[in-house]
Design a protein around this motif. Structure first.
Motif, PDB file in Angstrom:
ATOM      1  N   ALA A 315      -3.848  -2.402  -8.979  1.00  0.00           N
ATOM      2  CA  ALA A 315      -3.927  -1.495  -7.824  1.00  0.00           C
ATOM      3  C   ALA A 315      -2.612  -1.369  -7.074  1.00  0.00           C
ATOM      4  CB  ALA A 315      -5.018  -1.997  -6.871  1.00  0.00           C
ATOM      5  N   GLY A 316      -1.643  -2.202  -7.413  1.00  0.00           N
ATOM      6  CA  GLY A 316      -0.405  -2.226  -6.631  1.00  0.00           C
ATOM      7  C   GLY A 316      -0.593  -3.149  -5.439  1.00  0.00           C
ATOM      8  N   PRO A 317       0.511  -3.559  -4.806  1.00  0.00           N
ATOM      9  CA  PRO A 317       0.452  -4.632  -3.816  1.00  0.00           C
ATOM     10  C   PRO A 317       0.181  -4.186  -2.374  1.00  0.00           C
ATOM     11  CG  PRO A 317       2.724  -4.117  -4.339  1.00  0.00           C
ATOM     12  CD  PRO A 317       1.896  -3.182  -5.156  1.00  0.00           C
ATOM     13  N   ASP A 318       0.038  -2.892  -2.132  1.00  0.00           N
ATOM     14  CA  ASP A 318       0.057  -2.451  -0.731  1.00  0.00           C
ATOM     15  C   ASP A 318      -1.285  -2.036  -0.151  1.00  0.00           C
ATOM     16  OD1 ASP A 318       2.864  -2.725  -0.784  1.00  0.00           O
ATOM     17  OD2 ASP A 318       2.981  -0.813  -1.852  1.00  0.00           O
ATOM     18  N   ASP A 319      -2.238  -1.686  -1.014  1.00  0.00           N
ATOM     19  CA  ASP A 319      -3.468  -1.092  -0.505  1.00  0.00           C
ATOM     20  C   ASP A 319      -4.658  -2.018  -0.777  1.00  0.00           C
ATOM     21  OD1 ASP A 319      -5.753   0.408  -0.075  1.00  0.00           O
ATOM     22  OD2 ASP A 319      -4.812   2.285  -0.733  1.00  0.00           O
ATOM     23  N   SER A 320      -5.133  -2.675   0.275  1.00  0.00           N
ATOM     24  CA  SER A 320      -6.199  -3.668   0.116  1.00  0.00           C
ATOM     25  C   SER A 320      -7.509  -3.049  -0.360  1.00  0.00           C
ATOM     26  CB  SER A 320      -6.428  -4.405   1.429  1.00  0.00           C
ATOM     27  OG  SER A 320      -5.352  -5.273   1.672  1.00  0.00           O
ATOM     28  N   VAL A 321      -7.749  -1.803  -0.011  1.00  0.00           N
ATOM     29  CA  VAL A 321      -8.991  -1.153  -0.462  1.00  0.00           C
ATOM     30  C   VAL A 321      -8.941  -0.926  -1.974  1.00  0.00           C
ATOM     31  CG1 VAL A 321     -10.462   0.896  -0.253  1.00  0.00           C
ATOM     32  CG2 VAL A 321      -9.411  -0.113   1.797  1.00  0.00           C
ATOM     33  N   LYS A 322      -7.767  -0.503  -2.457  1.00  0.00           N
ATOM     34  CA  LYS A 322      -7.606  -0.327  -3.913  1.00  0.00           C
ATOM     35  C   LYS A 322      -7.670  -1.684  -4.630  1.00  0.00           C
ATOM     36  CE  LYS A 322      -4.984   3.965  -4.090  1.00  0.00           C
ATOM     37  NZ  LYS A 322      -3.585   4.406  -3.884  1.00  0.00           N
ATOM     38  N   ILE A 323      -7.117  -2.700  -4.020  1.00  0.00           N
ATOM     39  CA  ILE A 323      -7.178  -4.043  -4.624  1.00  0.00           C
ATOM     40  C   ILE A 323      -8.642  -4.481  -4.720  1.00  0.00           C
ATOM     41  CG2 ILE A 323      -6.515  -6.476  -4.370  1.00  0.00           C
ATOM     42  CD1 ILE A 323      -3.939  -5.460  -2.934  1.00  0.00           C
ATOM     43  N   LYS A 324      -9.383  -4.215  -3.661  1.00  0.00           N
ATOM     44  CA  LYS A 324     -10.829  -4.515  -3.675  1.00  0.00           C
ATOM     45  C   LYS A 324     -11.527  -3.801  -4.824  1.00  0.00           C
ATOM     46  CE  LYS A 324     -13.559  -1.883  -1.536  1.00  0.00           C
ATOM     47  NZ  LYS A 324     -14.280  -0.665  -1.944  1.00  0.00           N
ATOM     48  N   ASP A 325     -11.227  -2.514  -5.007  1.00  0.00           N
ATOM     49  CA  ASP A 325     -11.865  -1.753  -6.095  1.00  0.00           C
ATOM     50  C   ASP A 325     -11.506  -2.350  -7.453  1.00  0.00           C
ATOM     51  OD1 ASP A 325     -13.053   0.014  -4.325  1.00  0.00           O
ATOM     52  OD2 ASP A 325     -11.394   1.455  -4.409  1.00  0.00           O
ATOM     53  N   ALA A 326     -10.261  -2.767  -7.596  1.00  0.00           N
ATOM     54  CA  ALA A 326      -9.821  -3.349  -8.869  1.00  0.00           C
ATOM     55  C   ALA A 326     -10.507  -4.696  -9.105  1.00  0.00           C
ATOM     56  CB  ALA A 326      -8.303  -3.501  -8.878  1.00  0.00           C
ATOM     57  N   ILE A 327     -10.643  -5.503  -8.061  1.00  0.00           N
ATOM     58  CA  ILE A 327     -11.322  -6.808  -8.223  1.00  0.00           C
ATOM     59  C   ILE A 327     -12.777  -6.587  -8.639  1.00  0.00           C
ATOM     60  CG2 ILE A 327     -12.081  -8.923  -7.052  1.00  0.00           C
ATOM     61  CD1 ILE A 327      -9.539  -8.718  -5.305  1.00  0.00           C
ATOM     62  N   ALA A 328     -13.408  -5.585  -8.052  1.00  0.00           N
ATOM     63  CA  ALA A 328     -14.815  -5.299  -8.379  1.00  0.00           C
ATOM     64  C   ALA A 328     -14.992  -4.970  -9.861  1.00  0.00           C
ATOM     65  CB  ALA A 328     -15.335  -4.157  -7.507  1.00  0.00           C
ATOM     66  N   GLN A 329     -13.914  -4.510 -10.499  1.00  0.00           N
ATOM     67  CA  GLN A 329     -13.979  -4.151 -11.927  1.00  0.00           C
ATOM     68  C   GLN A 329     -13.658  -5.336 -12.845  1.00  0.00           C
ATOM     69  OE1 GLN A 329     -15.094  -1.213 -12.891  1.00  0.00           O
ATOM     70  NE2 GLN A 329     -15.316  -0.816 -10.696  1.00  0.00           N
ATOM     71  N   THR A 330     -13.508  -6.535 -12.295  1.00  0.00           N
ATOM     72  CA  THR A 330     -13.118  -7.692 -13.115  1.00  0.00           C
ATOM     73  C   THR A 330     -14.033  -7.857 -14.327  1.00  0.00           C
ATOM     74  OG1 THR A 330     -12.288  -8.815 -11.147  1.00  0.00           O
ATOM     75  CG2 THR A 330     -12.683 -10.190 -13.104  1.00  0.00           C
ATOM     76  N   LYS A 331     -13.427  -7.755 -15.504  1.00  0.00           N
ATOM     77  CA  LYS A 331     -14.202  -7.869 -16.752  1.00  0.00           C
ATOM     78  C   LYS A 331     -13.400  -8.707 -17.737  1.00  0.00           C
ATOM     79  CE  LYS A 331     -17.917  -5.208 -16.261  1.00  0.00           C
ATOM     80  NZ  LYS A 331     -17.904  -5.419 -14.808  1.00  0.00           N
ATOM     81  N   ASN A 332     -14.097  -9.605 -18.437  1.00  0.00           N
ATOM     82  CA  ASN A 332     -13.462 -10.412 -19.494  1.00  0.00           C
ATOM     83  C   ASN A 332     -12.183 -11.096 -19.043  1.00  0.00           C
ATOM     84  OD1 ASN A 332     -15.364  -9.872 -21.500  1.00  0.00           O
ATOM     85  ND2 ASN A 332     -14.470  -7.825 -21.780  1.00  0.00           N
ATOM     86  N   LEU A 333     -12.166 -11.559 -17.826  1.00  0.00           N
ATOM     87  CA  LEU A 333     -10.984 -12.279 -17.341  1.00  0.00           C
ATOM     88  C   LEU A 333     -11.124 -13.731 -17.761  1.00  0.00           C
ATOM     89  CD1 LEU A 333      -8.364 -12.350 -15.686  1.00  0.00           C
ATOM     90  CD2 LEU A 333      -9.758 -12.816 -13.666  1.00  0.00           C
ATOM     91  N   LYS A 334     -10.224 -14.147 -18.626  1.00  0.00           N
ATOM     92  CA  LYS A 334     -10.302 -15.500 -19.166  1.00  0.00           C
ATOM     93  C   LYS A 334      -9.672 -16.453 -18.167  1.00  0.00           C
ATOM     94  CE  LYS A 334     -10.938 -18.542 -22.464  1.00  0.00           C
ATOM     95  NZ  LYS A 334     -10.584 -19.650 -21.571  1.00  0.00           N
ATOM     96  N   GLY A 335     -10.508 -17.295 -17.578  1.00  0.00           N
ATOM     97  CA  GLY A 335     -10.014 -18.256 -16.608  1.00  0.00           C
ATOM     98  C   GLY A 335     -10.065 -19.667 -17.173  1.00  0.00           C
TER      99      GLY A 335
END
Ligand code: PHE
Length: 370
Positions: A315-335
């Protein structure tokens, strides 16, 4: 608009991406917050050494919530209004996240708790909290895992439940344990309550002992649980004692003593002796940095911070709302605690492990898949 956003060799004008850490650094759950911050610092150090995110360095701003819900709300306000972080990792406990997250919702900044397991953390009154996420399993699952272990592996037909009533987590987990234990054919024969900061559990333990349960379930945090275990054994209670992830602290053995901890078990999120290559790499790097084996909080905090970093990458580092949207899409993140796929409630579905205490050490017993 920030100069240097596209990366490249020129240093960016706004030099860093600020991420907040709202954690229990002092107070009754201090080891939880300290391990969590250690892990996030290590992750950011590695990412920064490799060039940062989109050419910018990550900066972690730590705020101590003192293991108190009201302070967790204050820490959140400070991180969002003074430090202006773009996302927050933490807090650890369900009550602290529940107290702090309304502020993040209001300021539209995403919060990812590494470890808060109560269902209400992400969904309340049927409504998903848009800015709140977690990296861990939930207590209906954890309670079922504990109850099945008691009923099947320990073959207990009766149980007592001893509950920290000042914790949303403990109240919920006790209820889910009771439901699952009863469903498995068991009977709850005693139920007692305590509060955080209590130090004398003898009166309640005497009542519990009189009810003669085959197992005692105490889903509290290590500070009180350590004394509970010690005092139970001093009163001659020899049956298995059990709990949830809140037992996971090096302080547990310090407070209870290795001997009292024999025949005790708890549910947790990961085992440091896992064979997963990513987990092995993480455990080695953490040990090298801090001289300690990472506990579940550290492992989960690494994964929660990864969710934030991946969100920022997309989402880029500046927009927290876009970061939120990107986090909501978290899929297959290998932790390091498993693979994270967030469902529509912002919750991952993950397996649990049962840990036994032997000679004061935590020993992996089994993995339970959802
Ligand atoms: N699950 C606990 C809570 O929600 C927090 C916790 C997680 C504590 C993992 C220790 C280890 O309050």
């Amino acid at each position: 608009v920030l100069a240097g956003c596209g990366g490249g060799s020129a240093p960016a004008k706004s030099a860093t991406i600020k991420v907040g850490a709202n954690f229990e650094m002092t107070g009754g759950q201090a080891t939880f917050g300290q391990s969590s911050v250690n892990a996030v610092k290590l992750l950011f150090k590695q990412i920064n050494a490799a060039g940062g995110v989109n050419g910018k360095k990550l900066e972690l701003v730590v705020a101590d919530n003192k293991s108190e819900p009201a302070e967790a709300a204050n820490a959140m306000t400070k991180l969002l209004t003074q430090d202006k972080v773009v996302a927050v990792v933490g807090p650890v406990t369900s009550s602290d996240v529940l107290a702090a997250s309304p502020i993040a919702m209001d300021k539209k900044v995403p919060v990812v708790s590494n470890s808060a397991t109560n269902p209400k953390v992400t969904v309340e009154n049927g409504k998903v909290k848009d800015f709140v996420f977690r990296a861990c399993f939930l207590d209906p699952f954890q309670g079922t895992v504990a109850a099945n272990f008691a009923a099947k592996s320990l073959k207990a037909k009766t149980a007592a439940v001893y509950v920290d009533m000042s914790s949303d987590y403990a109240k919920g987990l006790a209820q889910f344990f009771e439901e699952a234990f009863t469903k498995a054919g068991g009977k709850i024969v005693a139920k007692e309550a305590y509060q955080q900061k209590d130090t004398d559990f003898r009166a309640a333990l005497t009542k519990i002992k009189a009810a003669n349960p085959e197992v005692i379930f105490n889903p509290g945090y290590y500070q009180e649980v350590g004394m509970f275990v010690k005092q139970a054994r001093e009163l001659g209670i020899t049956v298995p004692l059990m709990g949830g992830d809140g037992w996971d602290s090096p302080k547990l053995a310090e407070i209870a003593g290795a001997k009292a901890l024999e025949n005790t078990f708890f549910v947790n999120h990961y085992a440091a002796d896992s064979k997963d290559p990513d987990t092995i790499k993480f455990v080695e790097a953490y040990k090298k940095e801090y001289g300690q084996t990472p506990d579940a909080l550290a492992a989960l905090a690494w994964d929660a911070a990864l969710m934030v970093v991946e969100g920022i990458k997309k989402a880029g580092p500046d927009d927290s709302v876009k970061i939120k949207d990107a986090i909501a899409q978290t899929k297959n993140l290998k932790g390091v605690t498993g693979t994270i796929n967030l469902n529509a409630n912002h919750d991952p579905v993950k397996s649990a492990v049962i840990i036994a205490l032997k000679d004061g050490k935590m020993v992996f017993k089994e993995t339970v898949n959802p």
